[in-house]
Design a protein around this motif. Structure first.
Motif, mmCIF file in Angstrom:
data_model
loop_
_atom_site.group_PDB
_atom_site.id
_atom_site.type_symbol
_atom_site.label_atom_id
_atom_site.label_comp_id
_atom_site.label_asym_id
_atom_site.label_seq_id
_atom_site.Cartn_x
_atom_site.Cartn_y
_atom_site.Cartn_z
ATOM 1 N N VAL A 13 0.854 -1.175 0.000
ATOM 2 C CA VAL A 13 0.000 0.000 0.000
ATOM 3 C C VAL A 13 0.895 1.232 0.000
ATOM 4 O O VAL A 13 1.839 1.311 0.776
ATOM 5 N N GLY A 14 0.589 2.168 -0.881
ATOM 6 C CA GLY A 14 1.368 3.394 -0.949
ATOM 7 C C GLY A 14 2.018 3.551 -2.312
ATOM 8 O O GLY A 14 2.465 2.581 -2.922
ATOM 9 N N THR A 15 2.040 4.769 -2.784
ATOM 10 C CA THR A 15 2.478 5.047 -4.149
ATOM 11 C C THR A 15 3.964 4.782 -4.370
ATOM 12 O O THR A 15 4.343 4.181 -5.370
ATOM 13 N N LYS A 16 4.815 5.194 -3.449
ATOM 14 C CA LYS A 16 6.262 4.995 -3.637
ATOM 15 C C LYS A 16 6.615 3.516 -3.707
ATOM 16 O O LYS A 16 7.336 3.080 -4.601
ATOM 17 N N GLN A 17 6.095 2.725 -2.771
ATOM 18 C CA GLN A 17 6.398 1.306 -2.743
ATOM 19 C C GLN A 17 5.768 0.591 -3.939
ATOM 20 O O GLN A 17 6.354 -0.331 -4.504
ATOM 21 N N ALA A 18 4.570 1.015 -4.326
ATOM 22 C CA ALA A 18 3.887 0.404 -5.471
ATOM 23 C C ALA A 18 4.650 0.677 -6.765
ATOM 24 O O ALA A 18 4.822 -0.217 -7.603
ATOM 25 N N PHE A 31 -4.087 -1.112 -7.938
ATOM 26 C CA PHE A 31 -5.350 -0.484 -7.563
ATOM 27 C C PHE A 31 -5.103 1.005 -7.398
ATOM 28 O O PHE A 31 -4.142 1.406 -6.740
ATOM 29 N N ILE A 32 -5.965 1.817 -8.009
ATOM 30 C CA ILE A 32 -5.848 3.269 -7.920
ATOM 31 C C ILE A 32 -7.190 3.847 -7.490
ATOM 32 O O ILE A 32 -8.229 3.503 -8.046
ATOM 33 N N ALA A 33 -7.149 4.733 -6.505
ATOM 34 C CA ALA A 33 -8.370 5.407 -6.055
ATOM 35 C C ALA A 33 -8.727 6.505 -7.055
ATOM 36 O O ALA A 33 -7.867 7.280 -7.468
ATOM 37 N N LYS A 34 -9.994 6.558 -7.443
ATOM 38 C CA LYS A 34 -10.456 7.541 -8.427
ATOM 39 C C LYS A 34 -10.303 8.977 -7.936
ATOM 40 O O LYS A 34 -10.143 9.887 -8.737
ATOM 41 N N ASP A 35 -10.327 9.167 -6.613
ATOM 42 C CA ASP A 35 -10.239 10.529 -6.089
ATOM 43 C C ASP A 35 -8.814 10.920 -5.672
ATOM 44 O O ASP A 35 -8.605 11.979 -5.101
ATOM 45 N N CYS A 68 -7.846 -2.568 1.991
ATOM 46 C CA CYS A 68 -6.497 -3.065 2.286
ATOM 47 C C CYS A 68 -6.325 -3.406 3.762
ATOM 48 O O CYS A 68 -5.271 -3.872 4.181
ATOM 49 N N GLY A 69 -7.361 -3.143 4.556
ATOM 50 C CA GLY A 69 -7.316 -3.468 5.973
ATOM 51 C C GLY A 69 -6.585 -2.436 6.809
ATOM 52 O O GLY A 69 -6.088 -2.743 7.889
ATOM 53 N N ILE A 70 -6.518 -1.186 6.306
ATOM 54 C CA ILE A 70 -5.875 -0.122 7.076
ATOM 55 C C ILE A 70 -6.906 0.962 7.380
ATOM 56 O O ILE A 70 -7.912 1.075 6.685
ATOM 57 N N ASN A 71 -6.637 1.728 8.411
ATOM 58 C CA ASN A 71 -7.598 2.750 8.852
ATOM 59 C C ASN A 71 -7.317 4.127 8.286
ATOM 60 O O ASN A 71 -7.803 5.123 8.806
ATOM 61 N N ILE A 72 -6.511 4.192 7.241
ATOM 62 C CA ILE A 72 -6.246 5.464 6.588
ATOM 63 C C ILE A 72 -6.521 5.328 5.097
ATOM 64 O O ILE A 72 -6.617 4.222 4.576
ATOM 65 N N SER A 73 -6.646 6.448 4.430
ATOM 66 C CA SER A 73 -6.904 6.435 2.993
ATOM 67 C C SER A 73 -5.667 5.981 2.239
ATOM 68 O O SER A 73 -4.539 6.160 2.698
ATOM 69 N N ALA A 77 -2.496 0.766 -4.327
ATOM 70 C CA ALA A 77 -2.103 -0.489 -3.709
ATOM 71 C C ALA A 77 -1.729 -1.446 -4.832
ATOM 72 O O ALA A 77 -2.223 -1.332 -5.950
ATOM 73 N N VAL A 78 -0.858 -2.394 -4.519
ATOM 74 C CA VAL A 78 -0.420 -3.372 -5.512
ATOM 75 C C VAL A 78 -0.458 -4.764 -4.905
ATOM 76 O O VAL A 78 -0.035 -4.967 -3.773
ATOM 77 N N ILE A 79 -0.967 -5.713 -5.684
ATOM 78 C CA ILE A 79 -0.839 -7.124 -5.336
ATOM 79 C C ILE A 79 0.399 -7.629 -6.058
ATOM 80 O O ILE A 79 0.537 -7.452 -7.268
ATOM 81 N N LEU A 80 1.292 -8.248 -5.305
ATOM 82 C CA LEU A 80 2.526 -8.760 -5.892
ATOM 83 C C LEU A 80 2.310 -10.130 -6.524
ATOM 84 O O LEU A 80 1.411 -10.854 -6.144
ATOM 85 N N LYS A 81 3.190 -10.445 -7.457
ATOM 86 C CA LYS A 81 3.147 -11.758 -8.128
ATOM 87 C C LYS A 81 3.459 -12.856 -7.138
ATOM 88 O O LYS A 81 4.173 -12.669 -6.195
#
Length: 81
Positions: A13-18, A31-35, A68-73, A77-81
């Motif tokens: 979860v998170g743009t840099k890591q993804a 996964f990308i949030a539309k907003d 993603c099971g987290i309490n923040i926006s 997010a990426v699912i890894l192979k």
């Protein structure tokens, strides 16, 4: 598809890591949030399209974070192979 996100063991979860996972060819689905702000997701979206990675759009950052099971926006997010 979002219901299974929090059950995934290989989830980033998170743009840099993804973006790093995409560049290292470790990503299966993005996964990308539309907003999410366009300047935040533009690079990662372009990278996923270039690498022909499946992109799934979430209704909102809040819903993506919850899926993603987290309490923040979450913008991405990426699912890894």
């Amino acid at each position: 598809m979002f219901e299974e996100l929090k059950n995934k063991k290989k989830l980033i979860v998170g743009t840099k890591q993804a973006l790093k996972a995409l560049k290292e060819d470790k990503a299966e689905t993005l996964f990308i949030a539309k907003d999410a702000e366009k300047h935040v997701i533009r690079t990662i979206e372009d990278e996923a399209k270039k690498r022909k990675i499946q992109i799934v759009y979430a209704e909102s950052m809040k819903k993506l974070g919850k899926a993603c099971g987290i309490n923040i926006s979450a913008a991405t997010a990426v699912i890894l192979k």
